[in-house]
Design an enzyme around this catalytic site. Structure first.
Site, PDB file in Angstrom:
ATOM      1  N   SER A 208       0.822  -1.205   0.000  1.00 28.58           N
ATOM      2  CA  SER A 208       0.000   0.000   0.000  1.00 28.58           C
ATOM      3  C   SER A 208       0.856   1.255   0.000  1.00 28.58           C
ATOM      4  O   SER A 208       1.971   1.260   0.530  1.00 28.58           O
ATOM      5  CB  SER A 208      -0.897   0.007   1.231  1.00 28.58           C
ATOM      6  OG  SER A 208      -1.540   1.266   1.355  1.00 28.58           O
TER       7      SER A 208
ATOM      8  N   TYR B 224      -1.755   0.425  10.356  1.00 29.19           N
ATOM      9  CA  TYR B 224      -1.878  -0.246   9.055  1.00 29.19           C
ATOM     10  C   TYR B 224      -0.670   0.081   8.184  1.00 29.19           C
ATOM     11  O   TYR B 224      -0.049  -0.804   7.592  1.00 29.19           O
ATOM     12  CB  TYR B 224      -3.179   0.244   8.398  1.00 29.19           C
ATOM     13  CG  TYR B 224      -3.401  -0.144   6.961  1.00 29.19           C
ATOM     14  CD1 TYR B 224      -3.835  -1.419   6.625  1.00 29.19           C
ATOM     15  CD2 TYR B 224      -3.215   0.781   5.927  1.00 29.19           C
ATOM     16  CE1 TYR B 224      -4.066  -1.765   5.303  1.00 29.19           C
ATOM     17  CE2 TYR B 224      -3.448   0.437   4.601  1.00 29.19           C
ATOM     18  CZ  TYR B 224      -3.864  -0.839   4.287  1.00 29.19           C
ATOM     19  OH  TYR B 224      -4.100  -1.172   2.986  1.00 29.19           O
TER      20      TYR B 224
END
Lengths: 248, 444
Positions: free
Chosen positions: A140, A153
């Protein structure tokens, strides 16, 4: 006449929108696909859909990314033996909850880093022995720099990105190709309800197309929409004394 | 999780802020169906407000799985969000085509059933619903029921053409048509006026497909001049030599996109009149019969993605009515005269002969249907009110998949079945469970 056989593709995290799109993309090109997920039997309709639509073999296999103890057996027993392994496993979690609950934070870290890294690592070992294969990890942009809004995250994704980078480095001369994918915003179940800027947001099918193309061209690391390379370059270049005061 | 989104239909008028969510599984649909005031939305190709939810809108496009296909019978089972385009991509190479298709392949299976869409073959094959074997419908209680044609269940019949107001269509079984090729033999008949056009349709009752482009700005003795286009699926031996080896695949065309909203003035009475005159002249000269690929024949507008933007930011509205056979000619003359007089030429005007259809709530009836589109502006709305009255006076009715602005009283006056449908919905508690902006406007 020669018949071309396309190597089987394993999609880990096949229930997700991106996973489903990736499976369809490779199946459309003629690859057999194996869909791995928790409660895999619930994906029977997806399996039937892929098989009917694209005329390829599609199978389901039970897999839990948190069950690290079962991973060696999973890799040893899987059949057909995948030549391309794509992990789209991930979970955003709730940043605020993760800040105060170690259990919640650990779950996000394990789901986004520990699990995907370990399973891809095991497949990479097998591919290195065979001297061929492709590993695809969907990481990501959140891993490019820690930000207040999602650093639990993001830190796990940063770890995953670093893992893939190291793996690629190690296996570069062993015939194994490692691809890192940073999709940016994607219109999925995970982001439903968020207000996402249109130019920066891709459809799951767009991510799948980009992955398929990058595997073919043996790219090392990609942003799905090129504009993200620019956005993240800017974000990474902001000096820390300034960055820490921003709200990004 | 619900997202807020301003939704419109294909005509981009009207718009409404909606709560939207995209279910992926049957259990999610089941939960959402109990929310109240919901409507299922497919690919947003209904022109008006049919798929703008009363309280919430279920974006069904993620439920688009193909579940089974039986090559012995041609029966396809799929989820409601599957597009006709995907059905064609998947099954035309195997020799199958949808039995009924509207003028765009970008409609969903659920939308095609809910609107009971018709195609150029309505006069011989009926509407989309004729080829639906069963439907899995999620009701107000969140429970799924399989409604079959063979059970003679009234709810099945109301669901075909019921505009999604009986429940959420989850999946369906439809029959596909076996075809030998992806090519269509097209024959064009030039009709110098309305009477000739109507006679042309009657003479062509044996043709599988028939539709007419009508010049809605022609007046006087040329009123209703048309080009009637007939079509037949080409057999293998009729396919051009170069393509006969693989008759089911046709050359793919480049898609073009309308990149921005046209200024409101781009389509005015002069440009539309010029276009219509040009199109008319072009139709005269060509060969009588040509062979064209399925995409160009059925979906000429699909080649221009986003063509709805040519009407500008304010959007456009469609008018489509059906007139009973015995009063069609008088009605069409009145409609075309009013349209030509208003100078509000429709860019695309389509005339089609419908065959007989006896259904609970579907649009088609034996007679003729006329479809016109206009930019959404006050002048148009005044004209449309006039066209409504003409339709009513000739015993006609209106197509809800196109409608964006009918009044409840006009709608109920045109179609006595509407009151029955409303009563059925009230009796079963469906009126609170399933509602669109359109159903609320039309008091369904």
């Amino acid at each position: 006449m020669t018949t071309v056989t396309f190597p089987p593709v394993l999609v880990i995290g096949a229930r997700s929108d991106i996973g489903r799109a990736v499976a369809h993309r490779f199946a459309a090109a003629g690859h057999a696909v194996i869909l791995a997920a928790r409660r895999a039997s619930e994906l029977e309709q997806d399996r039937a859909d892929i098989s009917l639509r694209h005329g390829v073999e599609a199978t389901l296999v039970e897999f839990d990314v948190l069950d690290t103890g079962g991973m060696a057996d999973f890799v040893a027993q899987i059949s057909p033996e995948p030549q391309i392994v794509v992990s789209v496993v991930g979970a955003m979690g709730d940043q605020a909850e993760s800040e105060s609950s170690p259990a919640a934070a650990a779950l996000i870290m394990r789901t986004n880093y520990e699990g995907p890294a370990l399973i891809l690592g095991l497949f990479a070992e097998r591919m290195a022995k065979a001297g061929t294969g492709t590993i695809v990890g969907v990481s990501s942009v959140a891993g490019d720099r820690g930000r207040a809004s999602n650093y639990i995250y993001g830190s796990a994704k940063a770890g995953f990105t670093a893992f893939l980078s190291g793996l690629r480095n190690r296996l570069a001369d062993k015939g194994v190709h490692v691809l890192t994918v940073k999709p940016g915003f994607v219109r999925t179940k995970m982001t439903e309800g968020m207000d996402l800027p249109k130019r920066l947001t891709a459809a799951p099918e767009e991510v799948a197309d980009a992955i398929y193309a990058a595997v073919g061209k043996r790219h090392n690391a990609i942003y799905v929409r090129p504009i993200w390379a620019l956005v993240m370059a800017v974000i990474r270049s902001i000096p820390e004394p300034i960055f820490k005061k921003t709200q990004l | 999780m619900m997202r807020r989104e301003v939704l419109t239909g294909w005509g981009r008028y009207p718009s409404k802020p909606c709560l939207v969510t995209a279910p992926r599984t049957e259990s999610e649909v089941s939960t959402l169906a109990r929310h109240g005031g919901v409507i299922a939305r497919g690919n947003g190709r209904a022109y008006g407000d049919s798929a703008l939810g009363g309280a919430a809108t279920l974006d069904m496009r993620r439920m688009n799985r193909i579940l089974s296909f039986d090559p012995a019978t041609g029966v396809l089972v799929a989820e409601a969000g599957l597009l006709l385009a995907d059905i064609i991509t998947t099954f035309l190479p195997r020799g199958w085509f949808p039995y009924v298709t509207p003028g765009t392949k970008f409609v969903s299976l659920g939308g095609a059933i809910a609107s009971d869409v018709h195609g150029k073959n309505h006069h011989c094959d009926g509407a989309f619903g004729s080829f639906v074997e069963w439907v899995d419908l999620v009701g107000a209680d969140g429970k799924m029921r399989r409604l079959s044609r063979s059970d003679n269940d009234p709810l099945f019949e109301w669901t075909l053409g019921g505009m999604g107001l009986t429940g959420v269509i989850l999946r369906a079984a439809i029959r596909l048509r076996p075809v030998e090729s992806g090519w269509i033999r097209q024959r064009t008949i030039v009709a110098p006026n309305l009477r000739a056009a109507m006679a042309g349709f009657e003479e062509a009752q044996d043709a599988t497909y028939s539709v007419a482009w009508i010049d809605c700005l022609a007046t006087g003795c040329a009123l209703g001049r048309s080009l009637i286009m007939l079509g037949e699926h080409a057999r293998v031996e009729e396919v051009p030599d170069a393509f006969r080896a693989s008759p089911l695949s046709t050359p793919t065309k480049k898609k073009r996109t309308v990149p921005f909203d046209a200024p409101a003035l781009a389509l005015n009475r002069y440009s539309v009149k010029a276009f219509n005159a040009l199109y008319w002249r072009k139709g005269q000269g060509g060969p009588e019969e040509v062979l064209i690929d399925w995409d160009s024949y059925f979906y000429p507008l699909d080649a221009i993605l986003g063509w709805n933007r040519i009407y500008g930011r304010r959007g456009f509205v469609q008018f489509q009515c059906a007139l009973p056979l015995d009063r069609a000619e008088a009605g069409l003359i009145a409609l075309l005269t009013a349209t030509a007089r208003a100078g509000q030429g429709s860019f695309l005007a389509v005339l089609k002969r419908f065959g007989a259809q006896d259904s609970r709530f579907s649009f088609p009836m034996e007679g003729f249907t006329l479809a016109l589109d206009f930019p959404a502006n006050p002048k148009t709305f005044a004209l449309l009110d006039q066209l409504d009255r003409i339709t009513l006076a000739h015993g006609g009715r209106f197509y809800l998949a196109k409608d964006a602005r009918l009044s409840a009283s006009t709608f109920h006056e045109a179609d006595p079945r509407a009151a029955q449908y409303r009563d059925l919905r009230r009796g079963a508690g469906l009126d609170h469970a399933f509602a669109s902006a359109q159903s609320q406007r039309l008091l369904l």
